[in-house]
Design a protein around this motif. Structure first.
Motif, short mmCIF file in Angstrom:
data_model
loop_
_atom_site.label_atom_id
_atom_site.label_comp_id
_atom_site.label_asym_id
_atom_site.label_seq_id
_atom_site.Cartn_x
_atom_site.Cartn_y
_atom_site.Cartn_z
N UNK A 16 3.07 76.31 17.70
CA UNK A 16 4.21 77.93 18.27
C UNK A 16 5.53 77.49 16.71
N UNK A 17 5.71 78.69 16.45
CA UNK A 17 7.19 79.08 15.57
C UNK A 17 7.38 79.77 16.48
N UNK A 18 9.82 80.10 15.79
CA UNK A 18 10.29 80.51 15.68
C UNK A 18 10.33 81.81 15.14
N UNK A 19 10.58 82.94 15.34
CA UNK A 19 11.12 84.12 14.93
C UNK A 19 12.16 84.10 14.35
N UNK A 20 12.40 85.25 13.13
CA UNK A 20 14.21 85.35 13.50
C UNK A 20 13.84 87.28 12.39
N UNK A 21 14.39 87.68 13.34
CA UNK A 21 13.96 89.75 12.87
C UNK A 21 14.77 90.15 12.92
N UNK A 22 16.34 90.67 11.90
CA UNK A 22 16.43 91.54 11.69
C UNK A 22 16.72 92.82 11.67
N UNK A 23 17.22 93.95 11.65
CA UNK A 23 17.80 95.20 11.78
C UNK A 23 16.44 96.46 12.21
N UNK A 24 16.04 96.92 11.58
CA UNK A 24 15.34 98.29 12.57
C UNK A 24 14.39 97.77 13.57
N UNK A 25 13.91 96.43 12.45
CA UNK A 25 12.62 95.96 12.88
C UNK A 25 13.25 95.32 14.54
N UNK A 26 14.05 94.41 14.29
CA UNK A 26 14.77 93.38 15.56
C UNK A 26 14.92 95.05 16.53
N UNK A 27 15.05 95.88 16.78
CA UNK A 27 15.14 97.44 17.70
C UNK A 27 13.45 97.18 17.87
N UNK A 28 12.43 97.26 17.34
CA UNK A 28 11.41 97.52 17.19
C UNK A 28 11.01 96.07 18.46
N UNK A 29 11.29 94.73 18.14
CA UNK A 29 10.96 94.23 18.89
C UNK A 29 11.53 94.25 20.38
N UNK A 30 13.03 94.49 20.23
CA UNK A 30 13.65 94.31 21.61
C UNK A 30 13.03 95.65 22.60
N UNK A 31 12.62 96.78 21.77
CA UNK A 31 12.28 97.79 22.92
C UNK A 31 10.82 96.92 23.19
N UNK A 32 10.06 96.82 22.40
CA UNK A 32 8.40 96.83 22.71
C UNK A 32 7.75 95.22 22.68
N UNK A 33 8.76 94.70 22.22
CA UNK A 33 7.49 93.04 22.17
C UNK A 33 8.42 92.74 23.71
N UNK A 34 7.07 92.05 23.94
CA UNK A 34 7.17 91.04 25.47
C UNK A 34 6.38 90.25 25.94
N UNK A 35 6.75 88.50 26.17
CA UNK A 35 6.31 87.71 26.76
C UNK A 35 4.69 88.13 26.35
N UNK A 36 3.89 87.67 25.77
CA UNK A 36 2.14 87.65 25.87
C UNK A 36 2.20 88.96 24.75
N UNK A 37 2.36 89.93 23.93
CA UNK A 37 2.33 90.35 22.99
C UNK A 37 1.38 90.17 22.09
N UNK A 38 0.68 90.94 21.69
CA UNK A 38 0.23 91.02 19.94
C UNK A 38 0.88 90.64 18.44
#
Length: 130
Positions: free
Chosen positions: A45-67
């Motif tokens: 298990x890894x803790x991830x920190x994502x900033x900027x535009x990619x953070x917005x992509x993560x907020x919009x599209x990443x959900x539990x279980x996303x590859x």
């Protein structure tokens, strides 16, 4: 010469937690499970920190279980525990590049962000660590 580079492919362990700052920047934090070669071993298990535009992509599209596929670097977060006063630390992967690797249906219409480079495909249910 020092090299601090991490490349991982795994599944989101939870939906991203997103924080917005007065400066206009944003950060998304989430966990990622990466399977070991043997199916008998527990995932890492890894803790991830994502900033900027990619953070917005993560907020919009990443959900539990996303590859996901990520490229980033390891940093050590340090803080003082408020209750005990003890110094604490944990390793965090600061993501430089985020790739959404699942199907469009899995990612709710999202695609790769940041170009190709990881390949694709969806693992079977046996490969999902949770």
């Amino acid at each position: 010469m020092g090299v601090n580079s991490v490349t991982l492919v795994g599944r989101a362990g939870r939906d991203p937690e997103v924080r917005y700052f007065e400066s206009g920047s944003m950060v998304a934090n989430l966990t990622m499970a990466v399977n070991r070669r043997s199916r008998d071993d527990e995932p890492d298990w890894f803790n991830l920190e994502i900033w900027g535009k990619q953070a917005q992509v993560a907020a919009d599209y990443v959900r539990k279980g996303s590859l996901l596929g990520i490229i980033g670097s390891v940093k050590l977060d340090r803080w003082t525990d408020r209750t005990s006063g003890e110094e604490r630390s944990k390793p965090v992967v600061r993501v430089d590049r985020l790739e959404l690797l699942g199907s469009k249906r899995e990612n709710e219409g999202g695609g790769n962000y940041g170009g190709g480079g990881f390949g694709g495909g969806s693992p079977s249910d046996e490969e999902v660590p949770f």
